[in-house]
Scaffold this motif. Structure first.
Motif, PDB file in Angstrom:
ATOM      1  N   UNK A 128       0.827  -1.207   0.000  1.00 60.11           N
ATOM      2  CA  UNK A 128       0.000   0.000   0.000  1.00 60.11           C
ATOM      3  C   UNK A 128       0.861   1.256   0.000  1.00 60.11           C
ATOM      4  N   UNK A 129       1.969   1.227   0.717  1.00 62.39           N
ATOM      5  CA  UNK A 129       2.883   2.371   0.729  1.00 62.39           C
ATOM      6  C   UNK A 129       3.489   2.585  -0.656  1.00 62.39           C
ATOM      7  N   UNK A 130       3.896   1.485  -1.296  1.00 66.89           N
ATOM      8  CA  UNK A 130       4.453   1.585  -2.645  1.00 66.89           C
ATOM      9  C   UNK A 130       3.401   2.073  -3.637  1.00 66.89           C
ATOM     10  N   UNK A 131       2.178   1.586  -3.508  1.00 68.14           N
ATOM     11  CA  UNK A 131       1.097   2.024  -4.391  1.00 68.14           C
ATOM     12  C   UNK A 131       0.818   3.512  -4.209  1.00 68.14           C
ATOM     13  N   UNK A 132       0.880   3.977  -2.975  1.00 74.35           N
ATOM     14  CA  UNK A 132       0.672   5.404  -2.717  1.00 74.35           C
ATOM     15  C   UNK A 132       1.774   6.247  -3.353  1.00 74.35           C
ATOM     16  N   UNK A 133       3.026   5.790  -3.255  1.00 71.45           N
ATOM     17  CA  UNK A 133       4.141   6.558  -3.812  1.00 71.45           C
ATOM     18  C   UNK A 133       4.110   6.606  -5.333  1.00 71.45           C
ATOM     19  N   UNK A 134       3.651   5.534  -5.974  1.00 71.32           N
ATOM     20  CA  UNK A 134       3.711   5.462  -7.431  1.00 71.32           C
ATOM     21  C   UNK A 134       2.459   5.981  -8.122  1.00 71.32           C
ATOM     22  N   UNK A 135       1.303   5.909  -7.469  1.00 72.06           N
ATOM     23  CA  UNK A 135       0.053   6.286  -8.130  1.00 72.06           C
ATOM     24  C   UNK A 135      -0.613   7.515  -7.521  1.00 72.06           C
ATOM     25  N   UNK A 166       1.231  -5.095  -9.972  1.00 68.97           N
ATOM     26  CA  UNK A 166       1.435  -6.546  -9.894  1.00 68.97           C
ATOM     27  C   UNK A 166       1.531  -6.991  -8.434  1.00 68.97           C
ATOM     28  N   UNK A 167       2.281  -6.245  -7.625  1.00 70.29           N
ATOM     29  CA  UNK A 167       2.421  -6.600  -6.212  1.00 70.29           C
ATOM     30  C   UNK A 167       1.079  -6.521  -5.488  1.00 70.29           C
ATOM     31  N   UNK A 168       0.290  -5.492  -5.789  1.00 71.77           N
ATOM     32  CA  UNK A 168      -1.020  -5.360  -5.159  1.00 71.77           C
ATOM     33  C   UNK A 168      -1.959  -6.471  -5.617  1.00 71.77           C
ATOM     34  N   UNK A 169      -1.907  -6.832  -6.898  1.00 71.69           N
ATOM     35  CA  UNK A 169      -2.758  -7.909  -7.410  1.00 71.69           C
ATOM     36  C   UNK A 169      -2.392  -9.246  -6.770  1.00 71.69           C
ATOM     37  N   UNK A 170      -1.099  -9.518  -6.630  1.00 69.60           N
ATOM     38  CA  UNK A 170      -0.667 -10.760  -5.989  1.00 69.60           C
ATOM     39  C   UNK A 170      -1.114 -10.821  -4.536  1.00 69.60           C
ATOM     40  N   UNK A 171      -1.039  -9.693  -3.853  1.00 69.64           N
ATOM     41  CA  UNK A 171      -1.454  -9.667  -2.453  1.00 69.64           C
ATOM     42  C   UNK A 171      -2.955  -9.913  -2.327  1.00 69.64           C
ATOM     43  N   UNK A 172      -3.755  -9.258  -3.171  1.00 64.11           N
ATOM     44  CA  UNK A 172      -5.205  -9.466  -3.125  1.00 64.11           C
ATOM     45  C   UNK A 172      -5.567 -10.907  -3.478  1.00 64.11           C
TER      46      UNK A 172
END
Length: 203
Positions: A128-135, A166-172
């Protein structure tokens, strides 16, 4: 006297040489003496510098932690496979008196659910932190949030944005599979765990 001597001839500094942008590097210059002796101290020929043109996107630590979490999950899966393989090839007589290796594997299996929950929580936090930084950081920066200004360039890296998805999709997918297995899995009849109440056990 030293003050009467000729000064050193000093050339211009070379561009800063670094292995990577935003890292410390070195720059040099030519310092020469055209006389027999020159005025001391001699100017420095080497100097530490920092390469400019730094992108405002610092996610290396989070990517390394995320890779470490995936590696830990793979290691746990391998250890579970080894423990299961040993258990399937054993007989009842092998478990009458447990050896040290069996005790260690039993302790590991007992602590496994808590360890996996901790790893999933850490993975969720990092993703989630990475998703926040990139998007989301680019929009936060446009809104004037100072906390997002250090990550405003992460949006420009297409590979980083794709990797975060990809990381978020794998986690979900991982969470969904765990939920499905938990709902569908049925405890074996032979796996009996009595409930403790005050004064004894209830069958």
């Amino acid at each position: 006297a030293n003050s009467d001597l000729q000064a050193y001839a000093v050339g211009p500094w070379t561009p800063c040489s670094c292995y990577q942008q935003c890292m410390r590097g070195l720059r040099t210059r030519v310092v020469s003496c055209t006389a027999q002796r020159c005025r001391e101290p001699k100017p420095a020929e080497l100097e530490v510098c920092v390469c400019a043109h730094c992108a405002a996107c610092e996610v290396n630590m989070r990517l390394m932690l995320l890779a470490g979490i995936y590696l830990a999950q793979a290691l746990i899966a391998f250890l579970v496979f080894v423990c299961y393989l040993r258990a399937t090839h054993g007989t009842e007589d092998d478990y009458i008196q447990l050896r040290i290796g069996q005790r260690i594997s039993g302790f590991f299996n007992r602590m496994l659910p808590r360890l996996l929950k901790l790893l999933v929580l850490l993975q969720l936090f990092q993703v989630l932190w990475l998703f926040n930084d990139t998007w989301l950081s680019i929009y936060q920066f446009e809104l004037g949030l100072q906390s997002a200004s250090a990550m405003k360039d992460c949006w420009a890296c297409l590979e980083l944005r794709q990797g975060s998805l990809v990381a978020l999709s794998l986690l979900l997918f991982q969470i969904l599979m765990v939920a499905c297995v938990k709902v569908q899995a049925r405890k074996p009849d032979w796996l009996y765990a009595p409930k403790r109440v005050s004064g004894g056990f209830v069958v």
